[in-house]
Design a protein around this motif. Structure first.
Motif, PDB file in Angstrom:
ATOM      1  N   ILE A   1       8.685   3.879 -13.221  1.00 23.76           N
ATOM      2  CA  ILE A   1       7.368   4.125 -12.629  1.00 23.76           C
ATOM      3  C   ILE A   1       6.966   5.594 -12.714  1.00 23.76           C
ATOM      4  O   ILE A   1       5.793   5.925 -12.863  1.00 23.76           O
TER       5      ILE A   1
ATOM      6  N   ASP B   1       1.881  -4.868  -5.064  1.00 23.37           N
ATOM      7  CA  ASP B   1       1.521  -4.431  -6.408  1.00 23.37           C
ATOM      8  C   ASP B   1       2.744  -4.275  -7.283  1.00 23.37           C
ATOM      9  O   ASP B   1       2.696  -3.599  -8.301  1.00 23.37           O
ATOM     10  N   GLY B   2       3.819  -4.884  -6.844  1.00 25.34           N
ATOM     11  CA  GLY B   2       5.085  -4.628  -7.514  1.00 25.34           C
ATOM     12  C   GLY B   2       5.266  -5.371  -8.831  1.00 25.34           C
ATOM     13  O   GLY B   2       4.422  -6.166  -9.258  1.00 25.34           O
ATOM     14  N   ALA B   3       6.380  -5.109  -9.472  1.00 30.96           N
ATOM     15  CA  ALA B   3       6.665  -5.655 -10.790  1.00 30.96           C
ATOM     16  C   ALA B   3       6.713  -7.177 -10.784  1.00 30.96           C
ATOM     17  O   ALA B   3       6.120  -7.835 -11.645  1.00 30.96           O
TER      18      ALA B   3
ATOM     19  N   VAL C   1      16.034   5.902  -1.841  1.00 32.46           N
ATOM     20  CA  VAL C   1      15.488   5.677  -3.181  1.00 32.46           C
ATOM     21  C   VAL C   1      15.612   4.207  -3.569  1.00 32.46           C
ATOM     22  O   VAL C   1      14.674   3.615  -4.118  1.00 32.46           O
ATOM     23  N   ARG C   2      16.762   3.613  -3.265  1.00 29.91           N
ATOM     24  CA  ARG C   2      16.949   2.221  -3.660  1.00 29.91           C
ATOM     25  C   ARG C   2      15.999   1.297  -2.920  1.00 29.91           C
ATOM     26  O   ARG C   2      15.449   0.357  -3.493  1.00 29.91           O
TER      27      ARG C   2
ATOM     28  N   LEU D   1       0.387   2.407  -7.673  1.00 28.79           N
ATOM     29  CA  LEU D   1       1.403   1.524  -8.236  1.00 28.79           C
ATOM     30  C   LEU D   1       0.782   0.246  -8.767  1.00 28.79           C
ATOM     31  O   LEU D   1       0.117  -0.485  -8.039  1.00 28.79           O
TER      32      LEU D   1
ATOM     33  N   ILE E   1      13.790   0.804 -11.934  1.00 28.96           N
ATOM     34  CA  ILE E   1      12.343   0.633 -11.721  1.00 28.96           C
ATOM     35  C   ILE E   1      11.693   1.952 -11.294  1.00 28.96           C
ATOM     36  O   ILE E   1      10.624   2.315 -11.804  1.00 28.96           O
ATOM     37  N   ILE E   2      12.340   2.642 -10.394  1.00 26.76           N
ATOM     38  CA  ILE E   2      11.782   3.906  -9.901  1.00 26.76           C
ATOM     39  C   ILE E   2      11.633   4.910 -11.045  1.00 26.76           C
ATOM     40  O   ILE E   2      10.592   5.563 -11.187  1.00 26.76           O
TER      41      ILE E   2
ATOM     42  N   LEU F   1      11.868   0.020   5.418  1.00 29.29           N
ATOM     43  CA  LEU F   1      10.941   0.049   4.301  1.00 29.29           C
ATOM     44  C   LEU F   1      10.594  -1.337   3.785  1.00 29.29           C
ATOM     45  O   LEU F   1       9.513  -1.571   3.286  1.00 29.29           O
TER      46      LEU F   1
ATOM     47  N   PRO G   1      16.758  -1.638  -8.911  1.00 27.18           N
ATOM     48  CA  PRO G   1      15.804  -0.829  -8.145  1.00 27.18           C
ATOM     49  C   PRO G   1      15.748   0.618  -8.621  1.00 27.18           C
ATOM     50  O   PRO G   1      14.667   1.225  -8.640  1.00 27.18           O
ATOM     51  N   VAL G   2      16.892   1.158  -8.989  1.00 28.96           N
ATOM     52  CA  VAL G   2      16.912   2.547  -9.445  1.00 28.96           C
ATOM     53  C   VAL G   2      16.151   2.679 -10.764  1.00 28.96           C
ATOM     54  O   VAL G   2      15.349   3.586 -10.969  1.00 28.96           O
TER      55      VAL G   2
ATOM     56  N   VAL H   1       3.809   3.606  -2.080  1.00 27.23           N
ATOM     57  CA  VAL H   1       4.786   3.912  -3.123  1.00 27.23           C
ATOM     58  C   VAL H   1       3.993   4.159  -4.381  1.00 27.23           C
ATOM     59  O   VAL H   1       3.290   3.282  -4.868  1.00 27.23           O
TER      60      VAL H   1
ATOM     61  N   PHE I   1       1.322  -2.774 -12.297  1.00 26.34           N
ATOM     62  CA  PHE I   1       1.974  -3.093 -13.569  1.00 26.34           C
ATOM     63  C   PHE I   1       0.992  -3.814 -14.452  1.00 26.34           C
ATOM     64  O   PHE I   1       0.188  -4.604 -13.986  1.00 26.34           O
TER      65      PHE I   1
ATOM     66  N   ILE J   1      13.097   2.110  -1.786  1.00 28.05           N
ATOM     67  CA  ILE J   1      11.778   2.312  -2.390  1.00 28.05           C
ATOM     68  C   ILE J   1      11.700   1.519  -3.688  1.00 28.05           C
ATOM     69  O   ILE J   1      10.661   0.939  -4.031  1.00 28.05           O
ATOM     70  N   GLY J   2      12.781   1.480  -4.402  1.00 29.46           N
ATOM     71  CA  GLY J   2      12.827   0.694  -5.637  1.00 29.46           C
ATOM     72  C   GLY J   2      12.559  -0.775  -5.372  1.00 29.46           C
ATOM     73  O   GLY J   2      11.830  -1.444  -6.111  1.00 29.46           O
ATOM     74  N   TRP J   3      13.146  -1.299  -4.313  1.00 28.80           N
ATOM     75  CA  TRP J   3      12.888  -2.702  -3.973  1.00 28.80           C
ATOM     76  C   TRP J   3      11.430  -2.926  -3.627  1.00 28.80           C
ATOM     77  O   TRP J   3      10.842  -3.956  -3.956  1.00 28.80           O
ATOM     78  N   VAL J   4      10.848  -1.950  -2.932  1.00 30.86           N
ATOM     79  CA  VAL J   4       9.425  -2.085  -2.619  1.00 30.86           C
ATOM     80  C   VAL J   4       8.613  -2.131  -3.906  1.00 30.86           C
ATOM     81  O   VAL J   4       7.691  -2.938  -4.053  1.00 30.86           O
ATOM     82  N   ALA J   5       8.985  -1.254  -4.835  1.00 34.27           N
ATOM     83  CA  ALA J   5       8.261  -1.238  -6.107  1.00 34.27           C
ATOM     84  C   ALA J   5       8.437  -2.554  -6.858  1.00 34.27           C
ATOM     85  O   ALA J   5       7.581  -2.981  -7.609  1.00 34.27           O
ATOM     86  N   LEU J   6       9.579  -3.202  -6.656  1.00 35.97           N
ATOM     87  CA  LEU J   6       9.810  -4.468  -7.340  1.00 35.97           C
ATOM     88  C   LEU J   6       9.071  -5.626  -6.677  1.00 35.97           C
ATOM     89  O   LEU J   6       8.450  -6.451  -7.326  1.00 35.97           O
TER      90      LEU J   6
ATOM     91  N   ALA K   1      11.853  11.003  -6.663  1.00 33.94           N
ATOM     92  CA  ALA K   1      13.079  10.203  -6.587  1.00 33.94           C
ATOM     93  C   ALA K   1      13.860  10.316  -7.885  1.00 33.94           C
ATOM     94  O   ALA K   1      15.093  10.399  -7.885  1.00 33.94           O
TER      95      ALA K   1
ATOM     96  N   MET L   1      10.615  11.819   1.856  1.00 36.54           N
ATOM     97  CA  MET L   1      10.310  10.646   1.021  1.00 36.54           C
ATOM     98  C   MET L   1       9.989   9.437   1.884  1.00 36.54           C
ATOM     99  O   MET L   1       9.037   8.698   1.589  1.00 36.54           O
TER     100      MET L   1
END
Lengths: 295, 352, 271
Positions: free
Chosen positions: C28, A135-137, A123-124, C36, C24-25, A235, C21-22, C233, C38, A126-131, C241, C225
């Motif tokens: 989202i 297309d991340g933050a 999960v963490r 995905l 952010i998930i 990831l 990171p947590v 993602v 923003f 994946i969080g970094w990927v999202a960041l 998650a 996952m």
């Protein structure tokens, strides 16, 4: 833990009987398989079976003659070292914060520390990927602010992988450091303060040396965990940042080459072990003469 | 000349008042003890002087400077703890040199001062050892050496002798006193042990529940405690309530005594050792003695002395009598007598 | 020692680094858009509603929970036995045992998983049965990796309780078993609950060991996952998650009632 303090209320025979199930399970489902697996590293690969029995060092030779794999090994060690160092630096203020907090706040902070650990690497990461993803933050913010026009490739670099790994192992370093910081006598710190040393000096000369066992244990454990990283490099780094654990997995699943994979695993373990032992000895020598002196 | 002045310092933790308006003057070179039971505020006072606790009001002055807002490392004080708190990872020399190094004294000056201090404390031969290699008494001396090495304007000591056995304690008491005279060191000493305070101090500050009960020389405090608490703490076990009209003493339940020497007071104290037990004599009359009829209810052998518990019409009294004169037994009806001039007039305690 | 302002700020910044990171998930998972990007185009709960249709992920969730429960029970039993045996009887080789039970923490889980797979695979040949992949081999592996936690936490608890109470009970005539049931275990309850919760959590969240040992058609949530994430993602993944995150959070809060977190990890280390 003073071993002399714990008396025996259970007879030795009963003790053995009670510990046997756990010991057997560990032996049968852990020690034996791992040794068996590592042994395969010394056998020859085969198409029809797992391996051809025998003894050979070819797999290791193949590994060390391959530029790709040697670079992977070096990259893994370097990232692990840097992440561990960064982790130590970042964990100290946190451990300090937790140690000096009141009981209620302390519990809260420790839960906040343990929480990401338990959420899991997957999960963490994946969080970094999202960041940091395309297309991340972070990219969205940078584009919105006009700093860049196109999204930056933030993932897929060793630096990013290292930073992500650091954030993943940070809780463990924090907890280990906090535990050893708690054990440092506050009176020694106060004595130093009253003698005229400002807080930073007190930390450097009085607190930190007394924390050394915890620092050694923490950094060793964290180094090993960094070396063993799988989900995070997979990831975040993908195929551009090959590290050992994902490489071992690939080698075995894509080419079904168990001996080669096992040889890599053995290499990984040996490297970890060597670094830890040398590091432990070196630090013991520097910092702990005062503990070893006999009375 | 560095005088330590604790000026009207008060401290509360939430609702709890821990220290109320403490005013204490420690002249240069004097040994002043803060004496009292646990919870009386003595350690809090010491911590405020050291800089580990900030007072709610009042100020601390050292040698004229107001140090109230300064951090511990900015004050010319040094503290010795009950558990010594030696730096376990440093040798004795480095422990003792620590404060000097922190204060950026020149290297050769440090070496000289350390050597000197170690010799004064009699621990020169321990210079290269680590704290884990020292006995309790040796560690204590190193702790003192470490604090004294910086020649602080005020040396603060928090029950430093409590962890030692009786013999060592007696030895070190004498050494500390000598050291203090030799170095002309100002000392603020915290203890709960009455004997310790009496044997070492120039003056004693007796505290109880955040308030100062009495300040005086050891002699004053012991011979002439002013309040009920002070008397009780100093071993005056018999405290009899009542009213004094200048000629006779009438306790609340009617125990009559002969005239005493003090002016009006709410209670009277009698030391067990000053109470004599004699054959009952209903015709006894004297201007010098106060006498009470009592029955012996308990007898405990103490070695040199015998301790008697007595019931005297509602009051219980304690007498400690030398063994050679301890011929009374439980159940005996006696007269308990005390020289009138030994009666100690007492005011109510400052702390209620 | 007082903490300076910037020390506190630095510490809190690092917390943001760990928890970012947590967070952010979770954020989202409430986004309205299907891919995905923003900022959020709107907020909605539809990904959660749609979870049940995401068969792979949803079934993974259930399967992981099942496995975790069984693992926890077995792991607790073994870990507590070991902890009591080592802390209450003078076994020779105590240090060896202590280290052996902690080994699974340092051997890469990937290696443990592969080793267990190949070992059972070869064993299958001998016993003429399909030992892997199977649910029971998965459980065995999970027990191995959670054992360090059930052992360590209970051991620390058992040592700090000390043996005086038990000795009193034995003195008074109660037998060993009765003492165990009536005195030791009740005293160990906080450690037991805490260890149980940790075992559940680590089993639930494991990826590396499960990779090799899941049967086709029956994957655990983390494996599902990762397989999903290798493609993209998106809020669906984030929703799953988040379910895991909330579950963990709740379990932690429950554990908090039983373990004093201030000492849980430093127990046994104090000098």
């Amino acid at each position: 833990m003073n071993k002399q303090d714990v008396g025996a209320t259970v007879e030795r025979k009963v003790g053995w009987a009670v510990i046997t199930p756990a010991a057997i399970i560990v032996l049968v489902f852990f020690i034996t398989p791992v040794l068996y697996f590592l042994r395969i590293g010394f056998e020859t690969p085969s198409q029809s079976q797992i391996s051809v029995p025998g003894f050979t060092l070819n797999n290791f030779g193949e590994f060390f003659q391959s530029a790709f794999y040697v670079h992977t090994l070096i990259r893994t060690v370097l990232i692990a070292l840097c992440s561990t160092a960064l982790c130590l630096v970042l964990a100290l203020p946190v451990a300090n914060l937790i140690t000096r907090s009141s009981r209620k706040v302390k519990s809260l902070l420790i839960i906040a520390t343990v929480f990401p650990l338990l959420v899991g690497n997957v999960v963490r990461s994946i969080g970094w990927v999202a960041l940091l993803g395309y297309d991340g933050a972070v990219n969205s913010i940078l584009i919105a602010l006009g700093v860049v026009e196109e999204p930056l490739e933030l993932l897929h670099s060793p630096v990013t992988v290292g930073i992500a790994i650091t954030s993943v192992v940070l809780p463990i370093m924090v907890l280990t450091l906090q535990a050893s910081m708690e054990a440092v006598s506050p009176a020694t710190e106060q004595a130093a303060l009253s003698l005229g040393a400002p807080p930073m000096r007190v930390f450097r000369q009085i607190t930190f040396p007394q924390m050394m066992p915890g620092v050694v244990a923490g950094t060793s454990l964290v180094f090993v965990l960094c070396m063993n990283s799988y989900a995070t490099p997979l990831l975040i780094g993908g195929s551009q940042v090959p590290m050992l654990a994902p490489a071992i997995y690939s080698a075995i699943t894509t080419t079904n080459n168990w001996p080669f994979g096992a040889a890599m695993a053995t290499t990984l373990l040996v490297v970890c072990l060597t670094v830890i032992v040398l590091y432990g000895r070196l630090l013991s020598r520097i910092f702990e003469t005062w503990r070893k002196e006999p009375r | 000349m560095a005088e330590l002045l604790i000026e009207h310092v008060a401290k509360s933790y939430g609702e709890k008042l821990v220290l109320e308006d403490a005013y204490i003057k420690v002249p240069h070179g004097e040994f002043v003890s803060l004496l009292g039971p646990s919870g009386c505020g003595k350690t809090t006072t010491l911590n405020i002087v050291a800089g580990f606790v900030a007072p709610d009001s009042g100020s601390i002055r050292l040698g004229g400077d107001d140090i109230t807002r300064r951090p511990p490392y900015g004050r010319d004080t040094a503290i010795v703890f009950q558990n010594y708190a030696l730096f376990p990872h440093m040798r004795v020399t480095d422990n003792v040199a620590y404060g000097l190094r922190a204060r950026r004294v020149a290297k050769d000056a440090i070496a000289k001062r350390v050597e000197e201090t170690l010799r004064i404390m009699g621990i020169h031969d321990l210079a290269d050892r680590f704290p884990s290699q020292l006995s309790g008494g040796q560690q204590q001396r190193v702790a003192v050496a470490r604090a004294v090495a910086v020649r602080p304007s005020a040396l603060l000591m928090d029950e430093p002798l409590s962890n030692l056995d009786a013999k060592l304690r007696a030895e070190i008491r004498i050494e500390l006193r000598e050291l203090q005279h030799r170095l002309d060191q100002t000392i603020l000493f915290v203890t709960h042990d009455q004997e310790e305070a009496l044997s070492m101090s120039d003056r004693i500050v007796l505290m109880n529940r955040g308030r100062i009960e009495q300040i005086g020389s050891p002699d004053e405090l012991f011979q002439r405690p002013k309040t009920v608490f002070a008397a009780g703490f100093m071993g005056v076990e018999n405290i009899v309530d009542g009213a004094f009209d200048g000629r006779t003493w009438a306790s609340e339940n009617g125990t009559q005594t002969m005239p005493g020497t003090a002016a009006s007071a709410g209670a009277v104290g009698i030391r067990p050792s000053e109470l004599e037990l004699v054959e009952r004599d209903p015709n006894f009359v004297s201007d010098e003695y106060a006498s009470v009829q009592a029955t012996v209810t308990g007898r405990t052998y103490l070695g040199d002395n015998v301790r008697y518990e007595l019931a005297a019409r509602g009051d219980s009294l304690v007498a400690v009598v030398p063994y050679s004169k301890a011929d009374k037994d439980i159940g005996d009806e006696v007269d308990a007598r005390v020289l009138a001039k030994c009666l100690i007039p007492l005011e109510p305690s400052v702390a209620q | 020692m007082k903490l300076s302002g910037w020390m506190k700020a630095l510490g809190l910044l690092v917390f943001v680094f760990m928890l970012g990171p947590v967070a952010i998930i979770v954020w989202i998972s409430f986004f309205d858009q299907a891919y995905l990007s923003f900022p959020a185009e709107g907020y909605s709960l539809r990904w959660y509603a749609g979870l049940v249709d995401q068969t792979e992920l949803f079934r993974g969730l259930l399967y992981s929970a099942e496995i975790a429960v069984i693992t926890t029970i077995i792991s607790l039993f073994l870990g507590v036995s070991a902890a009591i045996a080592l802390s209450r009887s003078r076994l020779r080789g105590r240090t060896l045992f202590e280290n052996v039970f902690l080994l699974p923490l340092v051997i890469p889980a990937i290696i443990t998983g592969m080793a267990l797979y190949i070992y059972l695979y070869q064993l299958s040949g001998i016993v003429q049965g399909g030992l892997v992949p199977s649910t029971w081999s998965l459980i065995a592996a999970h027990v191995i990796i959670t054992l360090p936690w059930t052992f360590r936490l209970t051991y620390a608890g058992a040592v700090s309780i000390g043996t005086d109470v038990e000795r009193a009970s034995l003195d008074l005539g109660r037998g060993s078993l009765a003492t165990l049931m009536r005195v030791t275990l009740p005293l160990l309850r906080p450690s037991l609950i805490g260890s149980g919760i940790f075992a559940f959590i680590f089993s639930f969240g494991d990826l590396e060991i499960s990779l090799f040992l899941v049967s086709p058609g029956q994957t655990t949530l983390p494996v599902a996952m990762v397989q999903y994430a290798e493609f993209n993602v998106d809020p669906t993944l984030a929703a799953v998650a988040t379910v895991q995150i909330v579950l963990i959070g709740l379990l932690l809060l429950i554990a908090n009632k039983f373990i004093r977190f201030g000492e849980a990890f430093s127990g046994g280390l104090k000098q």
